[in-house]
Design a protein around this motif. Structure first.
Motif, PDB file in Angstrom:
ATOM      1  N   ASP A  11       0.808  -1.220   0.000  1.00  0.00           N
ATOM      2  CA  ASP A  11       0.000   0.000   0.000  1.00  0.00           C
ATOM      3  C   ASP A  11       0.844   1.273   0.000  1.00  0.00           C
ATOM      4  N   GLY A  12       2.142   1.135  -0.190  1.00  0.00           N
ATOM      5  CA  GLY A  12       3.016   2.305  -0.247  1.00  0.00           C
ATOM      6  C   GLY A  12       3.488   2.819   1.085  1.00  0.00           C
ATOM      7  N   HIS A  13       3.156   2.143   2.169  1.00  0.00           N
ATOM      8  CA  HIS A  13       3.570   2.606   3.488  1.00  0.00           C
ATOM      9  C   HIS A  13       4.803   1.874   4.020  1.00  0.00           C
ATOM     10  N   THR A  14       5.321   0.947   3.234  1.00  0.00           N
ATOM     11  CA  THR A  14       6.602   0.298   3.538  1.00  0.00           C
ATOM     12  C   THR A  14       7.461   0.368   2.287  1.00  0.00           C
ATOM     13  N   ILE A  15       8.594   1.060   2.397  1.00  0.00           N
ATOM     14  CA  ILE A  15       9.464   1.325   1.255  1.00  0.00           C
ATOM     15  C   ILE A  15      10.862   0.797   1.559  1.00  0.00           C
ATOM     16  N   LEU A  16      11.515   0.272   0.553  1.00  0.00           N
ATOM     17  CA  LEU A  16      12.892  -0.203   0.698  1.00  0.00           C
ATOM     18  C   LEU A  16      13.861   0.802   0.098  1.00  0.00           C
ATOM     19  N   CYS A  17      14.977   1.032   0.783  1.00  0.00           N
ATOM     20  CA  CYS A  17      16.094   1.789   0.204  1.00  0.00           C
ATOM     21  C   CYS A  17      17.307   0.869   0.228  1.00  0.00           C
ATOM     22  N   SER A  18      17.834   0.540  -0.948  1.00  0.00           N
ATOM     23  CA  SER A  18      18.958  -0.397  -1.019  1.00  0.00           C
ATOM     24  C   SER A  18      19.784  -0.116  -2.271  1.00  0.00           C
ATOM     25  N   ILE A  19      20.677  -1.033  -2.617  1.00  0.00           N
ATOM     26  CA  ILE A  19      21.612  -0.813  -3.719  1.00  0.00           C
ATOM     27  C   ILE A  19      21.530  -1.944  -4.739  1.00  0.00           C
ATOM     28  N   SER A  20      22.238  -1.796  -5.848  1.00  0.00           N
ATOM     29  CA  SER A  20      22.155  -2.767  -6.939  1.00  0.00           C
ATOM     30  C   SER A  20      22.624  -4.159  -6.526  1.00  0.00           C
ATOM     31  N   THR A  21      23.508  -4.259  -5.533  1.00  0.00           N
ATOM     32  CA  THR A  21      23.894  -5.582  -5.030  1.00  0.00           C
ATOM     33  C   THR A  21      22.658  -6.347  -4.585  1.00  0.00           C
ATOM     34  N   THR A  22      21.786  -5.663  -3.848  1.00  0.00           N
ATOM     35  CA  THR A  22      20.558  -6.273  -3.336  1.00  0.00           C
ATOM     36  C   THR A  22      19.577  -6.579  -4.462  1.00  0.00           C
ATOM     37  N   TYR A  23      19.435  -5.653  -5.388  1.00  0.00           N
ATOM     38  CA  TYR A  23      18.437  -5.788  -6.433  1.00  0.00           C
ATOM     39  C   TYR A  23      18.861  -6.735  -7.558  1.00  0.00           C
ATOM     40  N   ILE A  24      20.172  -6.879  -7.771  1.00  0.00           N
ATOM     41  CA  ILE A  24      20.660  -7.677  -8.899  1.00  0.00           C
ATOM     42  C   ILE A  24      21.550  -8.836  -8.469  1.00  0.00           C
ATOM     43  N   MET A  25      22.611  -8.543  -7.724  1.00  0.00           N
ATOM     44  CA  MET A  25      23.628  -9.556  -7.444  1.00  0.00           C
ATOM     45  C   MET A  25      23.117 -10.706  -6.593  1.00  0.00           C
ATOM     46  N   ASN A  26      22.228 -10.434  -5.666  1.00  0.00           N
ATOM     47  CA  ASN A  26      21.779 -11.494  -4.756  1.00  0.00           C
ATOM     48  C   ASN A  26      21.081 -12.642  -5.481  1.00  0.00           C
ATOM     49  N   ARG A  27      20.484 -12.362  -6.629  1.00  0.00           N
ATOM     50  CA  ARG A  27      19.828 -13.439  -7.377  1.00  0.00           C
ATOM     51  C   ARG A  27      20.853 -14.410  -7.957  1.00  0.00           C
ATOM     52  N   VAL A  28      22.113 -13.978  -8.069  1.00  0.00           N
ATOM     53  CA  VAL A  28      23.167 -14.831  -8.621  1.00  0.00           C
ATOM     54  C   VAL A  28      23.948 -15.525  -7.522  1.00  0.00           C
ATOM     55  N   VAL A  29      24.239 -14.807  -6.435  1.00  0.00           N
ATOM     56  CA  VAL A  29      25.137 -15.349  -5.413  1.00  0.00           C
ATOM     57  C   VAL A  29      24.412 -15.975  -4.226  1.00  0.00           C
ATOM     58  N   MET A  30      23.068 -15.907  -4.205  1.00  0.00           N
ATOM     59  CA  MET A  30      22.305 -16.531  -3.117  1.00  0.00           C
ATOM     60  C   MET A  30      21.289 -17.507  -3.688  1.00  0.00           C
ATOM     61  N   LYS A  31      21.235 -18.709  -3.120  1.00  0.00           N
ATOM     62  CA  LYS A  31      20.238 -19.685  -3.558  1.00  0.00           C
ATOM     63  C   LYS A  31      18.834 -19.222  -3.210  1.00  0.00           C
ATOM     64  N   ASN A  32      18.671 -18.654  -2.023  1.00  0.00           N
ATOM     65  CA  ASN A  32      17.354 -18.202  -1.580  1.00  0.00           C
ATOM     66  C   ASN A  32      17.484 -16.938  -0.742  1.00  0.00           C
ATOM     67  N   PRO A  33      17.517 -15.775  -1.409  1.00  0.00           N
ATOM     68  CA  PRO A  33      17.650 -14.526  -0.647  1.00  0.00           C
ATOM     69  C   PRO A  33      16.406 -14.155   0.151  1.00  0.00           C
ATOM     70  N   GLY A  34      15.305 -14.867  -0.082  1.00  0.00           N
ATOM     71  CA  GLY A  34      14.073 -14.564   0.650  1.00  0.00           C
ATOM     72  C   GLY A  34      13.110 -13.688  -0.120  1.00  0.00           C
ATOM     73  N   TYR A  35      13.437 -13.375  -1.358  1.00  0.00           N
ATOM     74  CA  TYR A  35      12.571 -12.558  -2.205  1.00  0.00           C
ATOM     75  C   TYR A  35      12.942 -12.810  -3.658  1.00  0.00           C
ATOM     76  N   ASP A  36      12.039 -12.496  -4.546  1.00  0.00           N
ATOM     77  CA  ASP A  36      12.249 -12.601  -5.983  1.00  0.00           C
ATOM     78  C   ASP A  36      11.983 -11.223  -6.574  1.00  0.00           C
ATOM     79  N   MET A  37      13.005 -10.604  -7.120  1.00  0.00           N
ATOM     80  CA  MET A  37      12.847  -9.242  -7.642  1.00  0.00           C
ATOM     81  C   MET A  37      11.738  -9.152  -8.683  1.00  0.00           C
ATOM     82  N   ASP A  38      11.635 -10.163  -9.550  1.00  0.00           N
ATOM     83  CA  ASP A  38      10.634 -10.116 -10.610  1.00  0.00           C
ATOM     84  C   ASP A  38       9.216 -10.206 -10.070  1.00  0.00           C
ATOM     85  N   LYS A  39       9.018 -11.010  -9.021  1.00  0.00           N
ATOM     86  CA  LYS A  39       7.676 -11.278  -8.518  1.00  0.00           C
ATOM     87  C   LYS A  39       7.278 -10.417  -7.317  1.00  0.00           C
ATOM     88  N   ASP A  40       8.269 -10.004  -6.516  1.00  0.00           N
ATOM     89  CA  ASP A  40       7.956  -9.435  -5.208  1.00  0.00           C
ATOM     90  C   ASP A  40       8.136  -7.932  -5.073  1.00  0.00           C
TER      91      ASP A  40
END
Length: 329
Positions: free
Chosen positions: A92-121
């Motif tokens: 609903d827009g009341h919880t916002i994330l501030c992070s960096i490209s490592t979180t948004y891009i690199m974690n999908r490569v270097v982590m089996k299960n980061p706990g989120y899917d950028m495409d879906k979540d």
């Protein structure tokens, strides 16, 4: 890799097809947002660049909306802990994330299960394109250009090159230079920039790569010589050429990385658009300008520009990251 990209394009096509009813459904949300306090979760520690940007932009958003913006630091696992919490939040827009490209891009490569899917979540709202990263050599090496660096590496056989973490932009830069020039440069991974630059100050590294601001302790004490910047010029040192300008050919030397904001995927588009507008408007705020200048950063960009940058850089980051041969943790 191709499978991932095809799936993302499929998801994008589905989103486009649903655009009209989605906007209608979210119209009422725009008029009432924000209806209460906003949580901005920063997925890196307090006092760092990401945190200071979150607080400066958050303060501006608070002033413009009349609602309190509380910045909460949830560091850990290369930003994955805080990011997973936002991915699970009410869209609903009341919880916002501030992070960096490592979180948004690199974690999908270097982590089996980061706990989120950028495409879906998550939906990227607005980003601040990354600044040019400096390649700095120990003055004892005599390195002043990329050509000098390649010659030194070939003659020495082994070069100790500092990075601020495994899988980081400096790590990928070393890998790409090794591939192009047939070198055997050894990455020396530190837990952040501060200890890496301390290694340069102590003379234990032949070279290192990091941000202009963090490198000042080395540069001002004449313990390091900048011989290149990664992909874009740094205004404070305009005479230092980029890696591509000096002959490096990897596509990775065309990307910049970024810091930016994201919200849960199902957040109504009018709310996403309004938040993006506020991030862009914040660029003119004196406090925001001060933080951007401190870290030699460009202003935040809008929603369409953000996602164009992300889609352009994503496959390049993934290809370069996968070529490191890192096993997902």
């Amino acid at each position: 890799m191709s499978t991932k990209l095809d799936r993302r394009h499929f998801i994008a096509a589905g989103t486009t097809a649903l655009a009209m009813p989605f906007v209608v459904r979210g119209a009422s949300a725009q008029s009432t947002w924000p209806a209460r306090q906003i949580r901005m979760i920063c997925s890196y520690p307090a006092g760092g660049q990401t945190d200071l940007l979150a607080r400066a932009y958050g303060e501006f958003i608070s002033k413009q909306t009349g609602k309190t913006v509380v910045v909460e630091n949830k560091p850990g696992a290369s930003g994955a802990i805080g990011t997973a919490e936002v991915a699970r939040a009410e869209p609903d827009g009341h919880t916002i994330l501030c992070s960096i490209s490592t979180t948004y891009i690199m974690n999908r490569v270097v982590m089996k299960n980061p706990g989120y899917d950028m495409d879906k979540d998550l939906t990227l709202v607005s980003v601040i394109p990354g600044a040019g990263l400096l390649l700095v050599a120990n003055p004892k090496t005599g390195i002043k250009t990329l050509e000098d660096f390649v010659a030194f590496a070939r003659k020495s056989g082994k070069v100790n090159f500092g990075t601020y973490s495994a899988g980081s932009a400096p790590h990928m830069t070393i890998n790409e230079l090794n591939k192009q020039y047939g070198l055997n440069v050894e990455p020396v991974h530190y837990r952040g920039e501060a200890p890496m630059w301390t290694g340069m100050l102590e003379g234990t590294l032949d070279a290192a790569m990091g941000s202009y601001t963090a490198a000042q302790s080395v540069l001002q004490s004449d313990r390091g010589t900048v011989f290149a910047v990664h992909s874009k010029k740094v205004d404070a040192i305009p005479n230092v050429k980029t890696l591509p300008e000096q002959g490096a050919t990897s596509k990775f030397f065309t990307v910049s990385g970024f810091t930016g904001w994201a919200v849960p995927k199902a957040t109504p588009q009018p709310v996403v658009d309004r938040l993006a507008e506020l991030c862009v408007a914040a660029n003119n705020d004196p406090k925001v300008k001060e933080v951007l200048a401190t870290f030699v950063l460009e202003p935040a960009i809008g929603f369409k520009e953000t996602n164009a940058l992300y889609q352009r850089e994503l496959p390049i980051w993934i290809e370069s990251a996968q070529s490191l041969g890192l096993e997902p943790a």
